[in-house]
Design an enzyme around this catalytic site. Structure first.
Site, PDB file in Angstrom:
ATOM      1  CB  SER A 102      -0.892   0.010   1.242  1.00 58.65           C
ATOM      2  OG  SER A 102      -1.797  -1.057   1.220  1.00 58.65           O
ATOM      3  CB  THR A 103       0.728   4.489  -1.327  1.00 62.12           C
ATOM      4  OG1 THR A 103       0.944   3.664  -2.475  1.00 62.12           O
ATOM      5  CG2 THR A 103       1.654   5.690  -1.399  1.00 62.12           C
ATOM      6  CE  LYS A 140      -3.444   5.946  -3.598  1.00 63.66           C
ATOM      7  NZ  LYS A 140      -4.698   5.232  -3.907  1.00 63.66           N
ATOM      8  CD  GLU A 187      -4.287   0.883  -9.423  1.00 67.74           C
ATOM      9  OE1 GLU A 187      -5.494   0.602  -9.541  1.00 67.74           O
ATOM     10  OE2 GLU A 187      -3.686   0.887  -8.326  1.00 67.74           O
ATOM     11  CE  LYS A 299      -7.136   8.757  -1.151  1.00 69.34           C
ATOM     12  NZ  LYS A 299      -7.754   7.447  -0.885  1.00 69.34           N
ATOM     13  CB  CYS A 387     -10.525  -5.303  33.240  1.00 70.63           C
ATOM     14  SG  CYS A 387     -10.731  -6.094  31.625  1.00 70.63           S
TER      15      CYS A 387
END
Length: 645
Positions: A102-103, A140, A187, A299, A387
């Site tokens: 992945s990037t 991309k 791609e 992005k 807990c």
């Protein structure tokens, strides 16, 4: 929640999937008003598989909403930290020629600048001048990730293993820009202009086309025509439109360059990718198991709002850490309604005054990552004493509240079992639902699961067919070949993820690690003394269970045997070698691989532990002097060749 209707094609696809629950129950999850984390994962897996099979059931925005909900419940959930699989509903997987990662994502110019600081720091460490640092910026592509080695076209799969989809080329798929086969990763995409003018009335979105191109079934005639018309292509990253310039120029004109790249191709894109072009930097920075450190995707999207906190809910993780989850007044950000968000740890809750009535600034970047940016109005926080899973008294450990009950805390034991089978990855039967059912009958340990017979599974409430399948899955998980580093990683020792397991197992056998003192472990490149001490302590805590499972018998591939050569008389056996500069006898990767086969240990940077620095062309004198000052023997490439001969 969404109202989702399934057609016959989608139902048939679901039935072919190896789900942990039957297809009817799975379909019902899409209409439930609330979902727990494992139900969300079931929905996400099914949605992704349908998406890849060209039978999309929910929109991209709806999928992102489910991702956001899962992240709110548990931002550390393993599903969120995997390479999103490019898989098909059927077909066997095969090993990829090289890993497809992945990037890393960035959502602001500031994030890019932080990444660039890491690039510059690495450059200083290996004496690369700043004037030599250039960045390549590309669109991309938002397509179907694949790898072409010239003979076979593979799906990305999980980044390590994919599926053979060479049939796409056999159907007439071309390489973009009339390029050649064998250019590696890329791609499968379709031209936006063609889709909008010819196919938008037939298909809901272009991803349906991409999935249909590689489907095993007969290709839709409209898709085949798009292939024949050259609108569908495999676009290798090596050929994609790009701009390359000095990093300072790119940062100075960042917005303009991003806008240019966004319009550079007639295909759907969801960002731009920046990467350094300097080969020495790439090799030095390397990669995690998820992404390359020398590459990042930018992005665009960020939305924020001021939101009131309704409650803080404690959740116990596999390691015993108590994660605080903030319940919020439902707030819409970037098209999704956010109701919960994880606060990183309880010290943040304590020091920042996060609790019922607090007002926080909530930011959602890239459509899927809600987080608390800052606390606007503080309150007196509520800290749990016990807990939520086993009611044990909690302890502080650094920034975290910890449940010390490692053996009898249901949340810890269940999550440990889930982690083991998920990391092992060679059987599909033992998901959260099955583990929860077994835990209810007192099964707490991995070795206990492997001792269960078919009739006992039936006694635990599984049908006869399911019981036999579970028994067969356990048998298969022992017989199917699996890497020793993956097996060790499945035990969930802190600071001993897959990458560190592989590094250690290049030097020691899997059983030797349990006798290794911190001092010896710290001698392995990449392990500091503090980390080594923590790992040794962690190994001791799982030692008894590890050997109970190990002695059952698994088909493990031995990493150390791959790293050693039988010929122990090799002149570089046991040496630590660093290669630098441009090599003439072969690529640096090939030379490193051969050095390992001769028993050498290959490192990326020169330290006092380095035996030889092998210099190719264009190596700075400063680097050579620095190596000699550390007592490292410097050899030219030819001197090195003479030595190993």
């Amino acid at each position: 929640m969404l109202k989702v209707t399934f057609n016959n094609e989608q139902i048939d696809t679901l039935k072919k999937l190896n789900n942990e629950i039957d297809s009817d129950e799975l379909i019902s999850l899409f209409s439930k008003s609330t979902l727990d984390s494992e139900e969300l994962v079931q929905v996400l897996k099914a949605s992704n598989a349908l998406y890849r099979a060209g039978a999309q059931v929910i929109t991209d925005e709806q999928y992102d909403l489910y991702i956001s909900m899962l992240r709110d419940i548990n931002h550390l959930h393993p599903y969120l930290n995997q390479v999103e699989p490019e898989v098909l509903a059927e077909a066997k997987t095969v090993e990829l020629p090289q890993r497809m990662l992945s990037t890393e994502k960035a959502y602001s110019k500031e994030d890019i600048e932080k990444w660039l600081k890491r690039i510059l720091k690495a450059a200083q460490e290996i004496n690369v001048p700043e004037e030599d640092i250039e960045l390549r910026v590309t669109p991309k592509l938002d397509g179907y990730a694949a790898f072409d080695d010239g003979t076979t076209l593979y799906t990305r799969g999980d980044g390590y293993r994919g599926q053979d989809i060479t049939r796409a080329f056999e159907r007439g798929l071309k390489v973009a820009l009339d390029g050649d086969r064998g250019l590696g990763p890329g791609e499968i995409v379709i031209k936006k202009s063609y889709f909008d003018s010819v196919l938008s009335d037939i298909f809901e979105n272009s991803r349906n086309i991409q999935a249909a191109i590689i489907a095993e079934k007969k290709v839709d005639e409209n898709v085949q025509k798009a292939i024949d018309d050259g609108a569908c292509v495999f676009y290798p990253f090596a050929l994609i439109e790009n701009t390359t310039a000095h990093f300072s120029e790119i940062i100075l004109n960042f917005e303009t360059i991003v806008e240019e790249m966004w319009k550079a191709v007639d295909f759907d894109i969801d960002g731009v990718i920046l990467e350094t072009t300097h080969n020495a930097l790439k090799e030095y920075m390397g990669a995690t198991r998820k992404n390359h450190r020398w590459q990042i995707a930018f992005k665009v999207n960020e939305d924020s709002a001021e939101v009131e906190v309704l409650n803080i809910i404690p959740q116990t993780s596999r390691t015993g850490r108590i994660s605080p989850v903030a319940e919020l007044v439902p707030t819409k950000l970037s098209g999704a309604t956010i109701r919960r968000v994880t606060v990183h740890h309880y010290n943040m809750v304590k020091t920042n005054g996060v609790g019922p009535g607090a007002i926080v600034q909530l930011v959602r970047s890239g459509l899927v990552i809600p987080k608390i940016e800052k606390v606007i109005k503080k309150v007196v926080p509520q800290l749990p004493d016990f807990c939520p899973s086993c009611n044990s008294h909690l302890l502080w450990e650094s920034d975290h509240l910890i449940c010390p009950n490692k053996s009898d805390c249901p949340a810890q034991t269940e999550n440990t079992l889930i982690h083991f089978f998920k990391t092992l990855g060679n059987n599909d039967g033992f998901g959260p639902k099955v583990i929860e059912k077994l835990s209810n009958f007192g099964i707490k340990h991995i070795h206990e699961i492997y001792a269960i017979k078919v009739h006992q599974f039936v006694g635990y409430g599984f049908g006869e067919k399911t019981a036999q399948n579970l028994f067969n899955q356990l048998k298969a998980s022992r017989e199917i070949e699996i890497e020793d580093w993956r097996f060790l990683s499945a035990f969930g020792v802190s600071r001993l993820g897959s990458g560190n397991c592989e590094k250690l197992l290049q030097h020691y056998s899997i059983t030797q690690l349990f006798e290794l003192p911190p001092k010896k472990m710290a001698e392995v490149d990449g392990f500091a003394r503090v980390s080594a001490e923590a790992i040794v302590k962690g190994l001791e805590s799982v030692k008894e269970e590890f050997f109970k499972v190990y002695r059952i018998g698994f088909n493990l591939t031995d990493t150390i045997k791959k790293s050693e050569r039988d010929d122990t008389l090799s002149p570089i056996s046991g040496s630590v070698i660093v290669f630098t500069g441009s090599m003439q006898q072969g690529s640096r990767g090939d030379m490193e691989k051969y050095a390992k086969s001769l028993g050498a240990k290959v490192a990326k940077s020169v330290t006092s532990k380095t035996t030889y620095l092998i210099t190719g062309e264009k190596v700075g004198e400063t680097k050579i002097i620095a190596a000699k000052d550390k007592g490292v023997e410097v050899l030219t490439e030819q001197e090195y060749i003479n030595l190993i001969r």
